[in-house]
Design a protein around this motif. Structure first.
Motif, PDB file in Angstrom:
ATOM      1  N   TYR A  50      -1.440   3.629  13.153  1.00 50.98           N
ATOM      2  CA  TYR A  50      -1.718   2.334  12.530  1.00 50.98           C
ATOM      3  C   TYR A  50      -3.148   2.212  12.017  1.00 50.98           C
ATOM      4  O   TYR A  50      -3.376   1.692  10.914  1.00 50.98           O
ATOM      5  N   GLN A  51      -4.123   2.673  12.788  1.00 49.30           N
ATOM      6  CA  GLN A  51      -5.513   2.544  12.338  1.00 49.30           C
ATOM      7  C   GLN A  51      -5.754   3.306  11.049  1.00 49.30           C
ATOM      8  O   GLN A  51      -6.441   2.825  10.150  1.00 49.30           O
ATOM      9  N   TYR A  52      -5.203   4.491  10.966  1.00 48.09           N
ATOM     10  CA  TYR A  52      -5.342   5.267   9.732  1.00 48.09           C
ATOM     11  C   TYR A  52      -4.701   4.520   8.566  1.00 48.09           C
ATOM     12  O   TYR A  52      -5.286   4.401   7.491  1.00 48.09           O
TER      13      TYR A  52
ATOM     14  N   LEU B 241      -6.454   2.836   5.060  1.00 49.48           N
ATOM     15  CA  LEU B 241      -6.014   3.125   3.698  1.00 49.48           C
ATOM     16  C   LEU B 241      -5.666   1.839   2.956  1.00 49.48           C
ATOM     17  O   LEU B 241      -5.927   1.709   1.757  1.00 49.48           O
ATOM     18  N   ALA B 242      -5.080   0.892   3.672  1.00 55.22           N
ATOM     19  CA  ALA B 242      -4.728  -0.388   3.053  1.00 55.22           C
ATOM     20  C   ALA B 242      -5.974  -1.124   2.571  1.00 55.22           C
ATOM     21  O   ALA B 242      -5.985  -1.711   1.481  1.00 55.22           O
TER      22      ALA B 242
ATOM     23  N   LEU C 130      -9.754  -2.751  -1.895  1.00 52.45           N
ATOM     24  CA  LEU C 130     -11.037  -2.674  -2.604  1.00 52.45           C
ATOM     25  C   LEU C 130     -10.915  -1.926  -3.924  1.00 52.45           C
ATOM     26  O   LEU C 130     -11.299  -2.443  -4.978  1.00 52.45           O
ATOM     27  N   ARG C 131     -10.383  -0.727  -3.865  1.00 49.18           N
ATOM     28  CA  ARG C 131     -10.341   0.148  -5.037  1.00 49.18           C
ATOM     29  C   ARG C 131      -9.371  -0.334  -6.116  1.00 49.18           C
ATOM     30  O   ARG C 131      -9.724  -0.404  -7.296  1.00 49.18           O
ATOM     31  N   VAL C 132      -8.152  -0.638  -5.701  1.00 51.32           N
ATOM     32  CA  VAL C 132      -7.084  -0.905  -6.666  1.00 51.32           C
ATOM     33  C   VAL C 132      -7.018  -2.379  -7.045  1.00 51.32           C
ATOM     34  O   VAL C 132      -6.973  -2.724  -8.235  1.00 51.32           O
ATOM     35  N   LEU C 133      -7.016  -3.254  -6.049  1.00 52.72           N
ATOM     36  CA  LEU C 133      -6.826  -4.674  -6.331  1.00 52.72           C
ATOM     37  C   LEU C 133      -8.102  -5.363  -6.793  1.00 52.72           C
ATOM     38  O   LEU C 133      -8.030  -6.417  -7.428  1.00 52.72           O
TER      39      LEU C 133
ATOM     40  N   THR D 247       0.833  -1.202   0.000  1.00 45.21           N
ATOM     41  CA  THR D 247       0.000   0.000   0.000  1.00 45.21           C
ATOM     42  C   THR D 247       0.869   1.254   0.000  1.00 45.21           C
ATOM     43  O   THR D 247       0.613   2.208  -0.742  1.00 45.21           O
ATOM     44  N   LYS D 248       1.884   1.253   0.838  1.00 44.85           N
ATOM     45  CA  LYS D 248       2.789   2.400   0.939  1.00 44.85           C
ATOM     46  C   LYS D 248       3.470   2.689  -0.396  1.00 44.85           C
ATOM     47  O   LYS D 248       3.586   3.852  -0.811  1.00 44.85           O
TER      48      LYS D 248
END
Length: 223
Positions: free
Chosen positions: A149-151, A155-156, A161-164, A132-133
């Protein structure tokens, strides 16, 4: 497993996210609609936390099942270990958009680190956060398992969902202002804390920024 029944909240973000989504969903809907394309013509249907469902919050495969999402390219179990993010609220515009909500009422709630113990879980989390990073082009030296970490793991999951999987998902961070039931936090205090977080992580602007919404709701105006 994956459905966490909650008591009716008496203070803080638990109280207010339950209150808004059960009694005044238009407050959150209007805030989110400001960011959405005009092509979305239907209102957001909120699926959790609902009073008729024991104010339950969802995690792991159950949150996908609740939303009606099927991951056909990269499954959740191959991206994240069990006991993953527990979503404060989940909503959808049927077949058009899906909303993952994280709600916070005071600054200390944005600070967290990974609590994973099993080596397999640690390995999978590190692998997915690294991926993700790299995609988001965040600061290479930052450890996403510590501090915010939660943030980072939210994002991960948006990346999953969006990218993969090409799922039209949105991540919504709801920040409550002036919460008199717990620790009142002003807009200025939130802006300062979030500015610091984004500076450390390098998340001011990235490839998924337009799918990440920061919503501020003033408790004083709900009275």
């Amino acid at each position: 497993m994956g459905k966490i029944i909650q008591q009716k909240g008496k203070k803080g973000s638990l109280k207010w996210i339950q209150y808004i989504l059960n009694d005044h969903p238009d407050i959150l809907n209007n805030s989110i609609n400001k960011f959405l394309p005009d092509s979305y013509t239907q209102p957001i249907e909120w699926l959790s936390p609902l009073a008729g469902d024991d104010y339950a919050e969802y995690q792991d495969q159950t949150f996908l099942d609740l939303l009606g999402i099927k991951l056909t390219k990269k499954e959740l179990k191959d991206f994240w270990p069990s006991i993953g993010p527990q979503w404060d609220a989940l909503g959808r515009i049927q077949n058009e958009a899906y909303f993952l909500v994280e709600a916070r009422a005071h600054v200390s709630e944005i600070i967290s680190s990974s609590q994973a113990k099993a080596e397999s879980s640690i390995s999978l989390i590190n692998k997915s956060l690294k991926e993700t990073k790299k995609y988001l082009n965040l600061k290479p030296g930052i450890d996403l398992t510590k501090g915010f970490y939660q943030y980072s793991n939210r994002l991960a999951h948006l990346y999953l969902l969006r990218v993969l999987n090409n799922i039209p998902a949105y991540q919504v961070f709801v920040y409550f202002l002036n919460d008199h039931t717990h620790i009142p936090t002003s807009l200025e205090e939130w802006n300062g804390a979030l500015q610091l977080m984004h500076s450390i992580l390098g998340t001011h602007k990235h490839k998924l920024s337009k799918y990440v919404f920061e919503v501020f709701i003033d408790i004083e105006k709900l009275k």
